[in-house]
Design a protein around this motif. Structure first.
Motif, PDB file in Angstrom:
ATOM      1  N   GLY A   1      35.239  32.995  31.689  1.00  0.00           N
ATOM      2  CA  GLY A   1      34.472  34.011  32.792  1.00  0.00           C
ATOM      3  C   GLY A   1      35.549  34.807  33.726  1.00  0.00           C
ATOM      4  O   GLY A   1      36.102  34.207  34.028  1.00  0.00           O
ATOM      5  N   PRO A   2      34.327  35.689  34.380  1.00  0.00           N
ATOM      6  CA  PRO A   2      33.206  36.060  34.407  1.00  0.00           C
ATOM      7  C   PRO A   2      32.983  36.696  33.203  1.00  0.00           C
ATOM      8  O   PRO A   2      34.341  37.393  32.532  1.00  0.00           O
ATOM      9  N   HIS A   3      32.087  36.729  33.173  1.00  0.00           N
ATOM     10  CA  HIS A   3      30.960  37.643  32.226  1.00  0.00           C
ATOM     11  C   HIS A   3      30.104  38.443  32.459  1.00  0.00           C
ATOM     12  O   HIS A   3      29.454  38.317  33.193  1.00  0.00           O
ATOM     13  N   PHE A   4      29.839  40.016  32.013  1.00  0.00           N
ATOM     14  CA  PHE A   4      29.064  40.878  32.867  1.00  0.00           C
ATOM     15  C   PHE A   4      29.619  41.135  34.457  1.00  0.00           C
ATOM     16  O   PHE A   4      28.597  40.703  35.350  1.00  0.00           O
ATOM     17  N   LEU A   5      30.215  40.688  35.040  1.00  0.00           N
ATOM     18  CA  LEU A   5      30.838  40.164  36.986  1.00  0.00           C
ATOM     19  C   LEU A   5      29.974  41.847  37.607  1.00  0.00           C
ATOM     20  O   LEU A   5      29.992  43.193  37.172  1.00  0.00           O
ATOM     21  N   GLY A   6      28.837  41.611  38.202  1.00  0.00           N
ATOM     22  CA  GLY A   6      28.264  41.950  38.972  1.00  0.00           C
ATOM     23  C   GLY A   6      26.958  42.379  37.912  1.00  0.00           C
ATOM     24  O   GLY A   6      26.079  43.201  39.441  1.00  0.00           O
TER      25      GLY A   6
ATOM     26  N   LEU B   1      24.411  34.862  20.774  1.00  0.00           N
ATOM     27  CA  LEU B   1      23.971  34.523  22.062  1.00  0.00           C
ATOM     28  C   LEU B   1      22.997  35.742  23.219  1.00  0.00           C
ATOM     29  O   LEU B   1      23.380  36.808  22.360  1.00  0.00           O
ATOM     30  N   LEU B   2      22.284  35.151  23.501  1.00  0.00           N
ATOM     31  CA  LEU B   2      21.666  36.577  23.761  1.00  0.00           C
ATOM     32  C   LEU B   2      21.108  36.255  25.819  1.00  0.00           C
ATOM     33  O   LEU B   2      21.876  35.344  26.081  1.00  0.00           O
TER      34      LEU B   2
ATOM     35  N   THR C   1      27.941  37.227  19.359  1.00  0.00           N
ATOM     36  CA  THR C   1      27.911  36.532  17.876  1.00  0.00           C
ATOM     37  C   THR C   1      29.061  36.013  18.050  1.00  0.00           C
ATOM     38  O   THR C   1      30.163  35.392  16.060  1.00  0.00           O
ATOM     39  N   ASP C   2      29.823  35.733  18.890  1.00  0.00           N
ATOM     40  CA  ASP C   2      31.532  34.935  18.800  1.00  0.00           C
ATOM     41  C   ASP C   2      31.661  34.545  19.947  1.00  0.00           C
ATOM     42  O   ASP C   2      33.418  34.681  20.075  1.00  0.00           O
TER      43      ASP C   2
ATOM     44  N   THR D   1      32.563  39.435  22.710  1.00  0.00           N
ATOM     45  CA  THR D   1      32.313  41.097  22.428  1.00  0.00           C
ATOM     46  C   THR D   1      31.223  40.630  22.188  1.00  0.00           C
ATOM     47  O   THR D   1      30.658  39.935  21.821  1.00  0.00           O
ATOM     48  N   TRP D   2      30.544  41.838  23.333  1.00  0.00           N
ATOM     49  CA  TRP D   2      28.879  42.073  23.119  1.00  0.00           C
ATOM     50  C   TRP D   2      28.359  43.109  22.859  1.00  0.00           C
ATOM     51  O   TRP D   2      29.000  44.554  22.033  1.00  0.00           O
TER      52      TRP D   2
END
Length: 397
Positions: free
Chosen positions: A52-57, A73-74, A90-91, A95-96
């Motif tokens: 991470g981070p994922h979706f920083l902010g 993942l949700l 799904t990985d 990727t999102w």
């Protein structure tokens, strides 16, 4: 000879289970005020690495891996400028994709005051028999269901539009300091139509028909002095948990104590009175043992006067019961012994299903702690993360 053969077979079965478990790793999903992190651990839960981070902010309220497929993942996300949304992967986060239709209330008729989802607060995968079904709880109070793995969501009008509920649900600034929350969505593992949920404020509720109708489940719960316990709007469950080993037992960490409910009874029993008086039984998270319904853990906080929302005296500790709440023991080896002025939010404590059970909690000061031995000893896995909102533990195949 038959007895000896049986013993040999049993030993082989145990060895096979151990061997199978030894090849698995753990992942702790960390949702924070400023993004999300994955902490991946080896099978022994000794070595961890951060992803991470994922979706920083983004504020990530909840991050959940679907136990039914082990890969979906949700992430419930929102920002101050862009509003709430939902992301899917799904990985394992490589990727999102953004949900096609995130949870949202229907548009109000002309001249009527509508409701707007401020953020999705809680995510729960559906029953094991219902692949792709998810439930979401929002702020302000709203219950939503997805049947396509979280890509599109529909409101459950049986709760959202019930006049009895709408009368006291309030608006986005009513209830708890940072807005009301619909949380603790529970699906009975024996019956996909049997649901529980909590509302802060608003009480605990039960449905036996998949969410079409609901019944309050607040008997025995205390409320703040001076308020009428008959008024659902003043009931404030912080976290409700169902025991996997005995789905007829529920535990609750409430604004006014720790409770237990054994169905088919409908009256909660306050079991927090046996906590040390100097600590009290006020807190936010509740964790239950995956295989023993008499074992549970809580993280008390200072709930006195103006509710400082810190560890009592600045000395944090996890408390466990091994007898259904008759007594509690402090488990704080490895935790700070002074000047630790943080606490743990309602979603920020969780357990894995290993033997012994691993426990994890995240703090309002951005520390991630773990125990490999059911709370006997604690180790800090990370410091200086953003404020931690939610944790989930997932086993990797």
């Amino acid at each position: 000879m038959a007895r000896k053969a049986t013993k040999t077979k049993t030993k082989k079965a145990k060895a096979a289970r151990k061997g199978k478990a030894a090849g698995r790793g753990m992942m702790v999903l960390v949702a924070t005020r400023k993004g999300a992190w994955f902490f991946r651990g080896d099978a022994a839960r000794r070595s961890w690495r951060a992803d991470g981070p994922h979706f920083l902010g983004h504020t990530i309220s909840h991050l959940v891996l679907d136990p039914r497929d082990g890969r979906t993942l949700l992430a419930a996300a929102h920002t101050g400028h862009l509003g709430p949304t939902m992301y899917r992967s799904t990985d394992f986060g490589k990727t999102w994709s953004e949900a096609k239709r995130p949870p949202a209330f229907p548009k109000a008729a002309d001249g009527e005051k509508g409701r707007v989802v401020q953020h999705t607060f809680w995510l729960t995968p559906g029953h094991a028999s219902e692949a792709g079904v998810w439930y979401a709880g929002t702020s302000p109070h709203g219950l939503f269901r997805s049947e396509d793995g979280g890509n599109s969501w529909e409101p459950l009008s049986g709760l959202n539009d019930n006049p009895q509920y709408r009368a006291w649900m309030g608006g986005p600034q009513d209830g708890t300091p940072d807005g009301p929350k619909l949380h603790s969505i529970i699906v009975d593992p024996r019956d996909a139509r049997h649901l529980y949920l909590g509302m802060s404020s608003g009480g605990v509720h039960e449905s036996r028909d998949g969410g079409r109708t609901w019944t309050p489940l607040v008997d025995g719960l205390e409320v703040v002095e001076g308020f009428d316990a008959k008024n659902l709007a003043v009931h404030d469950p912080h976290c409700v948990r169902l025991c996997p080993s005995n789905p007829d037992r529920l535990y609750q960490q409430n604004h006014c104590g720790i409770y237990r409910l054994d169905r088919p009874a409908t009256r909660w029993v306050r079991i927090g009175k046996s906590m040390p008086k100097r600590v009290g039984d006020i807190g936010f998270p509740m964790v239950v043992h995956p295989r023993n319904h008499d074992v549970a853990w809580v993280f008390p906080m200072d709930g006195s006067t103006v509710w400082p929302r810190t560890s009592p005296g600045g000395v944090p500790g996890v408390y466990t019961t091994k007898n259904g709440g008759s007594s509690w023991q402090r488990r704080a080896s490895g935790l700070p012994q002074t000047a630790a002025w943080w606490t743990v939010k309602r979603q920020a404590m969780t357990a894995d299903a290993q033997d012994p059970v691993g426990l994890y909690f995240g703090t309002t000061s951005g520390e991630l702690w773990s125990s490999r031995d059911e709370g006997e000893r604690w180790t800090c896995l990370a410091r200086h993360l953003p404020e931690i909102y939610a944790l989930e533990a997932a086993e990797l195949g």
